[in-house]
Enzyme design. Structure first.
Site, short mmCIF file in Angstrom:
data_model
loop_
_atom_site.label_atom_id
_atom_site.label_comp_id
_atom_site.label_asym_id
_atom_site.label_seq_id
_atom_site.Cartn_x
_atom_site.Cartn_y
_atom_site.Cartn_z
N PRO A 5 1.12 -1.09 -0.25
CA PRO A 5 -0.53 -0.02 0.37
C PRO A 5 0.62 1.18 0.58
CG PRO A 5 -0.12 -1.32 2.32
CD PRO A 5 1.21 -2.52 1.21
N ALA A 24 0.49 5.49 -0.09
CA ALA A 24 -0.59 6.32 0.08
C ALA A 24 -0.63 7.43 -1.54
CB ALA A 24 -0.69 7.25 1.18
N GLN A 62 -6.43 -1.11 2.27
CA GLN A 62 -5.77 -1.22 4.43
C GLN A 62 -5.77 0.17 5.01
OE1 GLN A 62 -1.44 1.04 4.91
NE2 GLN A 62 -0.72 -0.51 5.64
N CYS A 86 3.23 3.02 9.30
CA CYS A 86 3.87 4.77 8.51
C CYS A 86 4.53 5.17 10.12
CB CYS A 86 2.60 5.32 8.71
SG CYS A 86 2.79 7.13 8.10
N ASN A 105 9.51 -7.13 3.14
CA ASN A 105 9.33 -6.12 2.57
C ASN A 105 10.76 -4.57 2.41
OD1 ASN A 105 7.57 -2.98 3.03
ND2 ASN A 105 7.94 -3.74 1.13
N GLY A 106 10.46 -4.67 1.88
CA GLY A 106 12.36 -3.20 2.25
C GLY A 106 13.33 -3.82 0.75
N ASP A 107 13.48 -2.99 0.41
CA ASP A 107 14.45 -3.09 -0.58
C ASP A 107 13.93 -4.33 -1.95
OD1 ASP A 107 14.80 -1.55 1.04
OD2 ASP A 107 16.59 -1.92 1.69
N GLY A 118 6.98 -2.08 -2.81
CA GLY A 118 6.77 -0.93 -2.73
C GLY A 118 7.62 0.47 -4.19
N ARG A 119 8.61 0.59 -3.85
CA ARG A 119 9.03 1.11 -4.30
C ARG A 119 9.64 1.00 -5.70
NH1 ARG A 119 13.04 3.41 -0.33
NH2 ARG A 119 13.18 1.46 0.57
C1 LIG Z 1 4.38 7.10 -1.32
C2 LIG Z 1 4.90 6.05 -0.15
C3 LIG Z 1 3.21 5.77 0.06
C4 LIG Z 1 3.09 4.69 1.79
N1 LIG Z 1 1.62 4.89 1.75
C5 LIG Z 1 1.65 3.42 2.89
C6 LIG Z 1 0.19 2.91 3.14
O1 LIG Z 1 -0.66 3.59 2.88
N2 LIG Z 1 0.90 3.09 3.67
C7 LIG Z 1 2.11 1.49 4.12
O2 LIG Z 1 1.33 0.61 5.18
N3 LIG Z 1 2.42 1.23 3.95
C8 LIG Z 1 2.74 3.12 3.14
N4 LIG Z 1 4.56 2.56 2.34
C9 LIG Z 1 5.52 2.32 2.74
C10 LIG Z 1 5.29 1.15 1.81
O3 LIG Z 1 4.34 0.37 1.75
C11 LIG Z 1 6.46 0.32 1.83
O4 LIG Z 1 6.14 -0.96 3.74
C12 LIG Z 1 8.20 0.71 2.35
O5 LIG Z 1 7.71 1.72 0.83
C13 LIG Z 1 8.86 -0.42 1.62
O6 LIG Z 1 8.98 -1.00 0.73
P1 LIG Z 1 10.25 -1.06 -0.54
O7 LIG Z 1 10.96 -1.01 0.10
O8 LIG Z 1 10.11 -1.32 -1.33
O9 LIG Z 1 9.32 0.11 -1.06
C14 LIG Z 1 4.31 4.09 1.40
C15 LIG Z 1 5.63 4.07 0.91
C16 LIG Z 1 5.70 5.45 -0.08
C17 LIG Z 1 7.13 5.40 -0.58
#
Ligand SMILES: Cc1cc2nc3c(=O)[nH]c(=O)nc-3n(C[C@H](O)[C@H](O)[C@H](O)COP(=O)(O)O)c2cc1C
Length: 388
Positions: free
Chosen positions: A30, A32, A84, A115, A217-219, A241-242
């Site tokens: 998720p 935002a 979520q 968050c 989750n992460g990276d 995510g990213r």
């Molecule tokens: C722009 C943005 C918005 C995010 N919004 C949420 C959110 O609404 N809910 C949530 O649980 N995590 C949120 N996250 C965190 C991501 O879900 C994820 O846990 C985090 O980016 C790490 O994963 P990644 O390394 O694959 O990016 C957000 C991250 C980013 C970059």
């Protein structure tokens, strides 16, 4: 362009979230402002997995604000529908879950305990909340109960900082409360998005809580990273995510990697332009306004075209376009045959930033229980929340 690599064997099984079975163990995190219906549909067109809606504030949903009612929408092609919820007051979150389930608006509910944003943690929400074990237990238990047959999962961080880790206690409590899976973003709240996710924490969680799926989750920036996470941690699935920002086709790579199909998307500039155009079109459908959609897609321009030779005129033009026609005009100026640029289009993208101390309510870390005074503050905090 899709290139075929030597096929490998299937990795892991399907992902089981309560009664839901997802063919490959891949979840769109998720995000935002990003994972609205348009973006989820786009990612789904390339791949397979569970695609989670951006976080919805429980109080806003209970109040049925127009923004939250719009954000919880799903397209008929979205199955399962995943939402979520965020909140700090257990009865409010449970009520939001009742609405989603009672009105058949979701097949899966995820709870946000990750968050790190000050306006959330300052009120005891997001990553701050699992520190208060009684509040966390009550919130999760009431929500699971309110959701009935719809599975509830929790998404959390390691803790507030290295001296105040929460994830193992919280995951055990969540499991005992009946959640269907736990996702761990392997950073503390203080780390925000800086440094590297600590995948060893995912392995520790997997060893500690063995009876429900654990998602790491992460990276994860590529399908190879996803397979490496599974290999190094034993996780039952990955949350991305990213890594998919401006690269919805990453879900194609991920599905292929888990199925052992050996396919990989390496889009030409023309294919990236088509993906961008499709995203814009889906946003128009979602917002019901071309102008709103064109404004929203501006933040995606740098991610889509990272590493590609598009020139500053087209780049700034796309970032200012206010109609699909203008977008088409700028995309038409690109060299559609320009090949995939390799490393330039890969690796980290999106938020990074620096570590910083998490904003917390007064004396939050002094005990692991919430006192009655604080409960009144929590209830008031919920009442002042509005918007998506
Ligand atoms: C722009 C943005 C918005 C995010 N919004 C949420 C959110 O609404 N809910 C949530 O649980 N995590 C949120 N996250 C965190 C991501 O879900 C994820 O846990 C985090 O980016 C790490 O994963 P990644 O390394 O694959 O990016 C957000 C991250 C980013 C970059």
């Amino acid at each position: 362009m899709t290139i075929t690599q030597a096929p490998a064997s299937r990795v892991g099984g399907p992902l089981r979230i309560g009664p839901i079975e997802v063919d490959v163990p891949v979840v769109l995190a998720p995000m935002a402002g990003i994972t609205n219906m348009a973006y989820r549909r786009l990612c789904r067109e390339y791949g397979a997995g569970l695609y989670v809606c951006e976080m919805i504030t429980s109080r806003a949903l209970v109040e049925r604000t127009p923004v939250s009612m719009q954000l919880i929408q799903h397209h008929e092609s979205e199955d399962p529908r995943s939402i979520q919820l965020y909140g700090v007051e257990p009865n409010t979150v449970a009520e939001a879950a009742s609405i989603l389930v009672g009105e058949d608006r979701a097949d899966h509910i995820d709870l946000n305990f990750g968050c790190p944003v000050p306006k959330v943690t300052r009120k005891g929400g997001g990553a701050a909340l699992p520190w208060k074990l009684d509040l966390f237990r009550e919130l999760v238990t009431k929500t699971v109960r309110a959701a009935g047959n719809v599975p509830v999962t929790v998404k959390m961080r390691k803790g507030i900082d290295e001296d105040h880790l929460t994830y193992l206690d919280a995951a055990r409590i969540a499991r005992d409360a009946g959640v269907a899976a736990v996702s761990l973003h392997a950073r503390t709240a203080n780390e925000h998005y800086s440094g590297h996710a600590d995948w060893s924490a995912i392995a520790t969680l997997k060893e500690t809580v063995t009876d429900i799926p654990i998602l790491g989750n992460g990276d994860i920036w590529s399908a190879a990273d996803a397979l490496r996470m599974i290999d190094e941690t034993g996780a039952d699935g990955v949350v991305v995510g990213r890594g998919c920002l401006g690269r919805p086709w990453l879900f194609g790579d991920l599905a292929a990697a888990f199925r052992g199909e050996g396919l990989r998307y390496m889009p030409t500039l023309g294919e990236v332009a088509d993906g961008f155009r499709r995203h814009a079109e889906l946003l128009v459908e979602f917002f019901g306004s071309e102008e709103h959609a064109c404004r929203d897609i501006r933040k995606h321009v740098a991610w889509y075209f990272k590493g590609y030779p598009i020139g500053s005129d087209v780049r700034s033009g796309l970032a200012m376009a206010s109609s699909l026609q203008e977008i088409d005009d700028f995309l038409g100026q690109l060299d559609h045959d320009a090949p995939y640029p390799g490393a330039g289009a890969e690796g980290p993208r999106g938020r990074a930033g620096h570590a910083k101390r998490t904003a917390l309510p007064d004396r939050w870390l002094e005990s692991r229980d919430v006192d009655s005074e604080f409960r009144k503050v929590l209830a008031a905090a919920e009442l002042h929340h509005s918007g998506g």
